[in-house]
Scaffold this motif. Structure first.
Motif, PDB file in Angstrom:
ATOM      1  N   PRO A  99       0.826  -1.207   0.000  1.00 53.87           N
ATOM      2  CA  PRO A  99       0.000   0.000   0.000  1.00 53.87           C
ATOM      3  C   PRO A  99       0.860   1.257   0.000  1.00 53.87           C
ATOM      4  O   PRO A  99       1.877   1.312   0.669  1.00 53.87           O
ATOM      5  N   ARG A 100       0.433   2.241  -0.750  1.00 56.62           N
ATOM      6  CA  ARG A 100       1.161   3.515  -0.849  1.00 56.62           C
ATOM      7  C   ARG A 100       0.186   4.586  -1.226  1.00 56.62           C
ATOM      8  O   ARG A 100      -0.079   4.800  -2.400  1.00 56.62           O
ATOM      9  N   ASN A 101      -0.348   5.254  -0.244  1.00 54.68           N
ATOM     10  CA  ASN A 101      -1.341   6.273  -0.523  1.00 54.68           C
ATOM     11  C   ASN A 101      -0.880   7.634  -0.017  1.00 54.68           C
ATOM     12  O   ASN A 101      -1.002   7.954   1.157  1.00 54.68           O
ATOM     13  N   GLU A 102      -0.357   8.403  -0.934  1.00 55.99           N
ATOM     14  CA  GLU A 102       0.225   9.693  -0.580  1.00 55.99           C
ATOM     15  C   GLU A 102      -0.834  10.651  -0.030  1.00 55.99           C
ATOM     16  O   GLU A 102      -0.565  11.435   0.886  1.00 55.99           O
ATOM     17  N   LEU A 103      -2.017  10.555  -0.594  1.00 53.20           N
ATOM     18  CA  LEU A 103      -3.120  11.402  -0.132  1.00 53.20           C
ATOM     19  C   LEU A 103      -3.378  11.214   1.358  1.00 53.20           C
ATOM     20  O   LEU A 103      -3.412  12.176   2.134  1.00 53.20           O
ATOM     21  N   LEU A 104      -3.543   9.960   1.783  1.00 48.26           N
ATOM     22  CA  LEU A 104      -3.805   9.695   3.195  1.00 48.26           C
ATOM     23  C   LEU A 104      -2.643  10.145   4.068  1.00 48.26           C
ATOM     24  O   LEU A 104      -2.834  10.662   5.166  1.00 48.26           O
ATOM     25  N   LEU A 105      -1.435   9.943   3.549  1.00 46.90           N
ATOM     26  CA  LEU A 105      -0.242  10.341   4.294  1.00 46.90           C
ATOM     27  C   LEU A 105      -0.265  11.840   4.562  1.00 46.90           C
ATOM     28  O   LEU A 105       0.019  12.296   5.674  1.00 46.90           O
ATOM     29  N   LYS A 106      -0.621  12.617   3.559  1.00 46.74           N
ATOM     30  CA  LYS A 106      -0.623  14.078   3.721  1.00 46.74           C
ATOM     31  C   LYS A 106      -1.721  14.532   4.677  1.00 46.74           C
ATOM     32  O   LYS A 106      -1.508  15.424   5.490  1.00 46.74           O
TER      33      LYS A 106
END
Lengths: 199, 199
Positions: A99-106
Motif C-alpha cells: 500500500p502507498r497512498n500519498e493522499l492519506l499520508l498528507k
DNA sequence: GGGTGCATGTAATGGGTTACATGATTCT
DNA sequence: AGAATCATGTAACCCATTACATGCACCC
C-alpha cells in the motif's frame, strides 16, 4: 547477494496487446494511454527496451513496415512461443502491491493545522473523481447498449466495473471527508480565530 | 538531460512519524508494517539511507541511546526545521499514481481459456479481501467505542474509512466477477464442453 | 516554412525491494 | 546451547518516468 527474480509485468502487458493485433512501439504507447490506460500504463522508456528483449527471446517477431506516403515503422507480432509465455503468466495469481497512498499520508500527517489548505485541494480532487466516475458510467452504459465495438466485451465490462466500483467508493469517501475538513477549516477561518482547536 | 525533480515521499513519511515521537529506524519499520501499514509501507533499504540524508540536512537529530540491559540504539527526533519541511509538504496536493493493476491485466489478457484457473485464484482473493474488510470494520468499531487509544482519532478514523470503502468496493466487484468466472469454468468443466459459452 | 502528429529511441535519475551480513540480548 | 527478536546497515537489482534527440510526412 542475488536477489530473487520477480517476473516483471511490462513484457506481458506488451504480449497481451500484441496477441490481439500486431503493433508498433508507438501504437502500444497510445493503447496504454487510452483504452488499457484505465488499469495499466507504460512509458516509451519501458516499451522499446522491452520489445527488443522480447524479440531476442523469440516471443515476438519484428518486421519493418514501409508504407507508401507514410514513414516506415517497426511492427511487432506475437509468436506461438510468446502466446504460450503469456498464457502461463496469466495462470499465476497476481501479487498484491504494498500500500502507498500519498493522499492519506498528507492528510494524516498534516493534522488540523493544514485543514484549510486540505479542504481546498480535497474539493478539487472530489470534482475530478466525480468526473471520472461519470465518464466510466457513460462508457459502461455504451457497452451495455452495444454502442461500442470490442473484441471481448465481457472482459472489458469486468474491467470497467472495477473502475466504477472503485471510483464510487472514492467519491463516497471524498464527500464524507470533505465534510469534516470544510467544517474544521470554517470554524477557524471565520468564527473564533483565537479560540484554538479542541475537539 | 536533467529530469524534473519530483519530491520523494519516503523522507516525509519518516518526518511524520518522528513528529509524533522520537524513533529508531527499526521502530519506523515496525510502524509501517502495522499501524501506518494500512496505507503506507517502507523497507529498511529506504529507511536507513533516508534517515542519514535527513540528518545531514538538519531535519532530524540523531542521538544514540544506551539502555541498561538492552543493546544501544540510534534514536532520531524531528527538528523545528524538519517540522516546517513536513508542514510545507502536506500543503501541496498529492500527485496521483499512474494506474497499474496486475489483476485486471491477467484477467483481461487471459481470456476465457484460463477461466478455470482464474476462478480458483479469484475465490482465494475474494476470501482474503473479505477477511481484510472484516478486520478493518472491527478496528473502526473499536475506535468508535473508544477502545483504542490514538493521538488523533479523527484523522485515524478518516484513514480507516478509506480502507473500509475500498475493501467493500473490491469485495463487491470480486463477488460479481467470481460469479461470471465460476459460470464459465463450470460450463466447460462439466456440462457441455463443446457448447461454447453464451449468456 | 513551420507546426503537429507519427515514430524510435536513449541518458539520467530516482524509487523501491530483497537478500544478506553482522551482532547484541532475551527467552526457553 | 539455540532460537527469536531487536537493531543497523548495504549490495544488487529491478522498475519506471522524464526529458531529450532525431527525423519523416502532412497540412496550412
Amino acid at each position: 547477494m542475488q536477489p530473487v527474480r520477480r517476473p516483471p509485468t511490462t513484457p506481458f502487458a506488451i504480449l497481451g496487446l500484441l496477441k490481439a493485433a500486431p503493433r508498433s512501439g508507438y501504437d502500444i504507447r497510445q493503447e496504454t494511454a487510452s483504452g488499457l490506460g484505465h488499469f495499466w500504463s507504460e512509458s516509451y522508456g519501458q516499451i522499446y527496451p522491452a520489445l527488443r528483449a522480447l524479440a531476442a527471446k523469440g516471443l515476438v517477431r519484428r518486421r519493418s513496415e514501409r508504407r507508401t506516403g507514410r514513414r516506415a515503422r517497426i511492427v511487432y507480432s506475437i509468436t506461438s512461443k510468446g502466446r504460450e509465455a503469456l498464457r502461463r503468466w496469466t495462470l499465476v495469481p497476481p501479487r498484491s502491491a504494498p500500500p502507498r497512498n500519498e493522499l492519506l499520508l498528507k492528510l494524516y500527517f498534516g493534522g488540523q493545522e493544514s485543514a484549510t489548505a486540505h479542504a481546498a485541494w480535497l474539493r478539487r480532487l472530489t470534482n475530478e473523481e466525480t468526473d471520472r466516475l461519470n465518464r466510466v458510467r457513460r462508457l459502461r452504459q455504451q457497452l451495455v447498449l452495444g454502442q461500442i465495438d470490442h473484441p471481448n466485451p465481457r472482459l472489458w465490462m469486468i474491467t470497467l466495473e472495477h473502475e466504477e466500483r472503485m471510483a464510487e467508493a472514492r467519491v463516497t469517501w471524498f464527500r464524507k471527508t470533505l465534510g469534516y475538513y470544510a467544517m474544521v477549516a470554517n470554524s477557524r477561518g471565520t468564527a473564533t480565530p483565537s479560540e484554538g482547536e479542541e475537539t
